[in-house]
Design an enzyme around this catalytic site. Structure first.
Site, mmCIF file in Angstrom:
data_model
loop_
_atom_site.group_PDB
_atom_site.id
_atom_site.type_symbol
_atom_site.label_atom_id
_atom_site.label_comp_id
_atom_site.label_asym_id
_atom_site.label_seq_id
_atom_site.Cartn_x
_atom_site.Cartn_y
_atom_site.Cartn_z
ATOM 1 N N SER A 19 0.816 -1.220 0.000
ATOM 2 C CA SER A 19 0.000 0.000 0.000
ATOM 3 C C SER A 19 0.848 1.269 0.000
ATOM 4 C CB SER A 19 -0.917 0.019 1.225
ATOM 5 O OG SER A 19 -1.576 1.272 1.289
ATOM 6 N N LYS A 70 -12.968 -4.514 1.754
ATOM 7 C CA LYS A 70 -13.836 -3.393 1.376
ATOM 8 C C LYS A 70 -15.328 -3.710 1.506
ATOM 9 C CE LYS A 70 -10.978 -0.634 -1.715
ATOM 10 N NZ LYS A 70 -10.932 -0.040 -3.049
ATOM 11 N N ASP A 107 -13.464 6.192 -3.962
ATOM 12 C CA ASP A 107 -12.786 5.793 -5.209
ATOM 13 C C ASP A 107 -13.370 6.501 -6.430
ATOM 14 O OD1 ASP A 107 -10.817 4.130 -4.201
ATOM 15 O OD2 ASP A 107 -12.062 2.326 -4.315
ATOM 16 N N GLY A 135 -14.839 -5.230 -12.518
ATOM 17 C CA GLY A 135 -14.487 -5.603 -11.150
ATOM 18 C C GLY A 135 -14.859 -4.502 -10.165
ATOM 19 N N ASN A 157 -16.332 -6.504 -20.678
ATOM 20 C CA ASN A 157 -15.488 -7.272 -19.765
ATOM 21 C C ASN A 157 -15.234 -8.643 -20.347
ATOM 22 O OD1 ASN A 157 -14.198 -7.392 -17.147
ATOM 23 N ND2 ASN A 157 -15.713 -8.964 -16.615
ATOM 24 N N ARG A 158 -14.034 -9.173 -20.078
ATOM 25 C CA ARG A 158 -13.703 -10.515 -20.570
ATOM 26 C C ARG A 158 -14.810 -11.503 -20.177
ATOM 27 N NH1 ARG A 158 -8.641 -13.496 -17.851
ATOM 28 N NH2 ARG A 158 -9.882 -12.918 -16.024
ATOM 29 N N THR A 159 -15.221 -11.483 -18.911
ATOM 30 C CA THR A 159 -16.326 -12.331 -18.451
ATOM 31 C C THR A 159 -17.601 -11.491 -18.586
ATOM 32 O OG1 THR A 159 -14.771 -13.270 -16.877
ATOM 33 C CG2 THR A 159 -17.113 -13.783 -16.535
ATOM 34 N N ALA A 161 -20.730 -11.916 -18.283
ATOM 35 C CA ALA A 161 -21.793 -11.987 -17.277
ATOM 36 C C ALA A 161 -21.596 -10.941 -16.176
ATOM 37 C CB ALA A 161 -21.842 -13.387 -16.677
HETATM 38 P P1 NAP Z 1 -10.802 -6.835 -9.796
HETATM 39 O O1 NAP Z 1 -12.060 -6.607 -9.033
HETATM 40 O O2 NAP Z 1 -9.983 -8.063 -9.518
HETATM 41 O O3 NAP Z 1 -11.153 -6.798 -11.367
HETATM 42 C C1 NAP Z 1 -10.188 -7.106 -12.342
HETATM 43 C C2 NAP Z 1 -10.715 -6.765 -13.731
HETATM 44 O O4 NAP Z 1 -9.663 -7.015 -14.671
HETATM 45 C C3 NAP Z 1 -11.906 -7.622 -14.160
HETATM 46 O O5 NAP Z 1 -12.738 -6.869 -15.018
HETATM 47 C C4 NAP Z 1 -11.203 -8.751 -14.931
HETATM 48 O O6 NAP Z 1 -12.022 -9.397 -15.873
HETATM 49 C C5 NAP Z 1 -10.135 -7.969 -15.648
HETATM 50 N N1 NAP Z 1 -9.038 -8.845 -16.066
HETATM 51 C C6 NAP Z 1 -8.091 -9.410 -15.290
HETATM 52 N N2 NAP Z 1 -7.265 -10.186 -16.043
HETATM 53 C C7 NAP Z 1 -7.724 -10.097 -17.328
HETATM 54 C C8 NAP Z 1 -7.307 -10.661 -18.570
HETATM 55 N N3 NAP Z 1 -6.237 -11.479 -18.641
HETATM 56 N N4 NAP Z 1 -7.998 -10.347 -19.696
HETATM 57 C C9 NAP Z 1 -9.078 -9.517 -19.650
HETATM 58 N N5 NAP Z 1 -9.520 -8.957 -18.483
HETATM 59 C C10 NAP Z 1 -8.848 -9.238 -17.346
HETATM 60 O O7 NAP Z 1 -9.785 -5.625 -9.588
HETATM 61 P P2 NAP Z 1 -10.153 -4.086 -9.293
HETATM 62 O O8 NAP Z 1 -10.139 -3.846 -7.841
HETATM 63 O O9 NAP Z 1 -11.357 -3.742 -10.085
HETATM 64 O O10 NAP Z 1 -8.847 -3.344 -9.885
HETATM 65 C C11 NAP Z 1 -8.591 -3.312 -11.278
HETATM 66 C C12 NAP Z 1 -7.331 -2.488 -11.570
HETATM 67 O O11 NAP Z 1 -7.549 -1.122 -11.185
HETATM 68 C C13 NAP Z 1 -6.087 -2.958 -10.806
HETATM 69 O O12 NAP Z 1 -4.979 -2.863 -11.658
HETATM 70 C C14 NAP Z 1 -5.973 -1.956 -9.676
HETATM 71 O O13 NAP Z 1 -4.630 -1.786 -9.235
HETATM 72 C C15 NAP Z 1 -6.475 -0.696 -10.348
HETATM 73 N N6 NAP Z 1 -7.024 0.281 -9.391
HETATM 74 C C16 NAP Z 1 -6.443 1.508 -9.362
HETATM 75 C C17 NAP Z 1 -6.946 2.452 -8.510
HETATM 76 C C18 NAP Z 1 -6.320 3.807 -8.490
HETATM 77 O O14 NAP Z 1 -6.473 4.527 -7.494
HETATM 78 N N7 NAP Z 1 -5.665 4.217 -9.567
HETATM 79 C C19 NAP Z 1 -8.036 2.166 -7.651
HETATM 80 C C20 NAP Z 1 -8.606 0.886 -7.719
HETATM 81 C C21 NAP Z 1 -8.076 -0.057 -8.593
HETATM 82 P P3 NAP Z 1 -12.828 -10.749 -15.461
HETATM 83 O O15 NAP Z 1 -14.070 -10.290 -14.758
HETATM 84 O O16 NAP Z 1 -13.076 -11.406 -16.766
HETATM 85 O O17 NAP Z 1 -11.906 -11.544 -14.564
#
Ligand code: NAP
Length: 277
Positions: A19, A70, A107, A135, A157-159, A161
């Site tokens: 973090s 969260k 966020d 996500g 989204n890849r998935t 659903a």
């Molecule tokens: P999450 O809930 O785990 O969601 C991940 C997302 O990425 C899902 O839509 C997933 O699709 C997709 N994904 C993962 N691997 C993939 C692949 N190989 N091909 C296609 N899609 C893929 O994570 P999250 O919390 O939403 O965070 C997502 C990103 O945002 C992370 O990199 C995180 O560090 C960043 N983030 C940044 C901030 C900031 O302050 N800048 C804040 C929050 C998050 P599926 O549903 O198909 O698995």
């Protein structure tokens, strides 16, 4: 809390070593001459509620919560902001003087404030937005864009659903587009947002052809390691305004800091340098 206690805040996760919130709040504490502390805490899910109820007694005024806490934090809280309820997760908890826990989610606020700062020409009414990913981060982005008044959002989204689930939840301003035909929605887009983890150091690249994207479109990536992701580099080469993801992290921290420590934090280059280390 009595006036002469040193205010404490922190971030709770499991794990927590990655973090950057301690650097973020640490910078603001010294920049604002606040005699307080902000500490990282590695807490197991089973201990979350016990810890949250105990922390105010130790002088804590609030905490940030991150993965995997969260959603659980939202359930534990006694009072929940409307945006946290809509997003379905909390990232900022405030311990109220009467012992209750207030939950908020900043966020979406961080996302929108960063977008507006980095692309002042962008207006919600500029046109449709394309959001990649469904996500946790996508939920915050969707809630903030809908609240700001974006007329139409194409979600992919890849998935599929998971995108359809969000469409059901957030309504008919959202249209779901299959992942393999998402570029069909690019010509009309005024904004393109990557909320997937693709493009992050250690993850596969986000392989997306931006040739159909209008050069007037704004492109932003939530991924901030690296700061200039492949998506942002490609978008900049097309002449698009690009906004990196670090600012979202910085801006999401500001409401909690102001609430807990009573000073208005500033997001500037000095903060960016401090957080990037
Ligand atoms: P999450 O809930 O785990 O969601 C991940 C997302 O990425 C899902 O839509 C997933 O699709 C997709 N994904 C993962 N691997 C993939 C692949 N190989 N091909 C296609 N899609 C893929 O994570 P999250 O919390 O939403 O965070 C997502 C990103 O945002 C992370 O990199 C995180 O560090 C960043 N983030 C940044 C901030 C900031 O302050 N800048 C804040 C929050 C998050 P599926 O549903 O198909 O698995």
């Amino acid at each position: 809390m009595s006036q002469n206690k040193i205010p404490l805040a922190g971030v709770i996760g499991c794990p927590i070593a990655h973090s950057r919130s301690p650097q973020l709040h640490g910078h603001w504490l010294s920049a604002n001459n606040v005699a307080g502390f902000y500490v990282p805490m590695d807490i197991a899910p089973d201990d979350l509620e016990t810890m949250l109820r105990a922390l105010p007694k130790a002088g804590f005024v609030g905490v940030n919560v991150t993965i995997p806490h969260k959603e659980a934090a939202l359930q534990i809280a006694d009072e929940v902001s409307e945006r946290a309820r809509l997003i379905g997760a909390a990232n900022t908890l405030t311990f109220l003087p009467d012992g209750r826990i207030h939950a908020d989610n900043t966020d979406g606020y961080g996302f929108l404030t960063n977008l507006r700062a980095g692309a002042p020409e962008w207006e919600p009414a500029s046109g449709p937005a394309v959001v990649l990913g469904a996500g946790g981060a996508a939920r915050a982005v969707l809630v903030s864009l809908l609240e700001a008044g974006v007329p139409k959002i194409t979600l992919s989204n890849r998935t599929q659903a998971r995108a359809e689930q969000l469409q059901t939840e957030f309504g008919d301003r959202i249209t779901v587009q299959p992942w393999d035909t998402i570029t069909d929605s690019f010509p009309a887009a005024a904004l393109l947002v990557n909320t997937t983890s693709l493009g992050m150091t250690g993850k596969p690249p986000l392989d997306m052809d931006l040739n159909m994207l209008n050069a007037q479109a704004v492109v932003t990536d939530l991924v901030y390691t690296p700061l200039q992701t492949g998506l942002l580099q490609q978008a900049a080469a097309r002449g698009c305004t690009t906004v990196d993801g670090l600012g979202m992290l910085l801006h999401q921290g500001a409401p909690g800091f102001a609430r807990w420590f009573g000073a208005e934090p500033v997001v500037d280059d000095a903060l960016r340098r401090a957080v990037l280390g």
